[in-house]
Design a protein around this motif. Structure first.
Motif, PDB file in Angstrom:
ATOM      1  N   ASP A 225       2.035  -4.224  17.970  1.00  0.00           N
ATOM      2  CA  ASP A 225       2.450  -2.973  18.601  1.00  0.00           C
ATOM      3  C   ASP A 225       1.508  -2.604  19.754  1.00  0.00           C
TER       4      ASP A 225
ATOM      5  N   ASP B 269      -9.309  -3.051  10.690  1.00  0.00           N
ATOM      6  CA  ASP B 269      -8.373  -1.946  10.893  1.00  0.00           C
ATOM      7  C   ASP B 269      -7.406  -1.807   9.719  1.00  0.00           C
ATOM      8  N   TYR B 270      -6.996  -2.940   9.168  1.00  0.00           N
ATOM      9  CA  TYR B 270      -5.921  -2.928   8.175  1.00  0.00           C
ATOM     10  C   TYR B 270      -6.387  -3.096   6.730  1.00  0.00           C
TER      11      TYR B 270
ATOM     12  N   ASP C 237       0.860   2.654   7.670  1.00  0.00           N
ATOM     13  CA  ASP C 237       0.859   1.436   8.484  1.00  0.00           C
ATOM     14  C   ASP C 237       1.076   0.166   7.657  1.00  0.00           C
ATOM     15  N   ASN C 238       1.646   0.292   6.455  1.00  0.00           N
ATOM     16  CA  ASN C 238       1.881  -0.908   5.642  1.00  0.00           C
ATOM     17  C   ASN C 238       2.797  -1.904   6.351  1.00  0.00           C
ATOM     18  N   ASP C 239       3.689  -1.412   7.218  1.00  0.00           N
ATOM     19  CA  ASP C 239       4.532  -2.342   7.975  1.00  0.00           C
ATOM     20  C   ASP C 239       3.700  -3.201   8.909  1.00  0.00           C
ATOM     21  N   GLU C 240       2.759  -2.570   9.621  1.00  0.00           N
ATOM     22  CA  GLU C 240       1.898  -3.332  10.537  1.00  0.00           C
ATOM     23  C   GLU C 240       0.966  -4.260   9.773  1.00  0.00           C
ATOM     24  N   ARG C 241       0.521  -3.830   8.619  1.00  0.00           N
ATOM     25  CA  ARG C 241      -0.351  -4.677   7.799  1.00  0.00           C
ATOM     26  C   ARG C 241       0.403  -5.937   7.370  1.00  0.00           C
TER      27      ARG C 241
ATOM     28  N   ASP D 136       7.681   2.260   8.125  1.00  0.00           N
ATOM     29  CA  ASP D 136       7.628   3.046   9.350  1.00  0.00           C
ATOM     30  C   ASP D 136       8.915   2.892  10.167  1.00  0.00           C
TER      31      ASP D 136
ATOM     32  N   LYS E  74       8.732  -3.190  16.184  1.00  0.00           N
ATOM     33  CA  LYS E  74       7.488  -3.969  16.144  1.00  0.00           C
ATOM     34  C   LYS E  74       7.777  -5.444  15.896  1.00  0.00           C
TER      35      LYS E  74
END
Length: 265
Positions: free
Chosen positions: A70, A97-98, A114-118, A183, A189
């Motif tokens: 992202d 960060d994650y 932010d579990n989707d980005e993780r 999210d 993303k």
């Protein structure tokens, strides 16, 4: 016939508390290795995993790559440890960060937004690391919803990569549904990573059920790994026309059936 199996796991015992999923992943990777398969196993390095007690150490030659999620840069750190009693090596995907937070998917304040980005970072991290290892698996077996982005990337971003070109994808379903949705930007993303697929529109409502239906469409075979699998998802799997391995009690005969299942993909 022995194969080369990549296991992408949401959780593995003893690095996380024992659960149906963490125990099965731990037993399965050992059982397949003992049957002559060559395996590599990955999981996230959640911040609650004690690195000193579990003797994790960074693999410098594999670390240091930056992954853009992202439009933000995130450093990929690879760590490794061994389960001594099993002679099984586990690779850990890490990032400050994650994964620095001292919890897995939620804490006392609730579900991590932010579990989707993780999950995206975990998927990219696993596949980029396997490329660096120059190891070409014959089967990629994904366990838990947190690994669900891996099949999407294998069929798109990594489809023409020689390491993954001929790979078969197995997806295990568990009783691990998350509440609500990921999210609202999850679909965008994934698309931003280079995935163009009109079927992504199902992720506009990124519920657990929609995510797992979408991922099953990318799989070559589906495993019902828990007796508590969502009934609608189990039925979706059986109607898919793809090989389905029904629930196996974690014992010797069950692991033999996994081996046969891989060979039939």
């Amino acid at each position: 016939m022995a194969g080369k199996i990549l296991y992408v796991c949401q959780e593995i015992f003893p690095y996380l508390p024992e659960s149906e999923q963490s125990a099965l992943c731990r037993q399965l990777v050992q059982a397949m290795q003992e049957r002559g398969n060559e395996i590599r196993t990955f999981m996230p390095r959640y911040g609650c995993i004690n690195e000193r007690r579990n003797q994790l150490h960074e693999v410098i030659r594999l670390s240091g790559m930056n992954l853009i999620i992202d439009d933000n840069d995130h450093q990929l750190i690879i760590k490794v440890a061994s389960i001594p009693t099993a002679r099984v090596q586990i690779y850990f995907i890490d990032n400050d960060d994650y994964f620095a937070r001292k919890a897995v998917l939620s804490d006392d304040a609730g579900w991590f937004a932010d579990n989707d980005e993780r999950a995206i970072f975990f998927a990219r991290g696993v596949l980029e690391t396997v490329k660096k290892l120059r190891w070409n698996p014959s089967v990629v077996h994904c366990h838990g919803w947190f690994s669900a982005v891996v099949p999407i990337y294998l069929k798109h971003m990594f489809a023409d990569d020689p390491v993954f070109r001929d790979v078969k994808i197995a997806v295990s379903l568990y009783d691990d549904a998350f509440p609500g949705e990921l999210d609202a930007g999850f679909r965008a993303k994934v698309e931003h990573e280079g995935v163009q697929d009109e079927n992504l529109k199902i992720l506009d409502n990124s519920s657990y059920q929609n995510l797992m239906r979408f991922v099953m469409d990318y799989a070559d075979g589906i495993v019902l790994a828990s007796e508590g699998v969502d009934a609608a998802l189990a039925e979706y799997a059986r109607r898919s026309g793809k090989p389905v391995l029904e629930y196996q009690a974690p014992e010797t005969e069950g692991f033999d059936n996994y081996n046969k299942f891989y060979e039939e993909l």
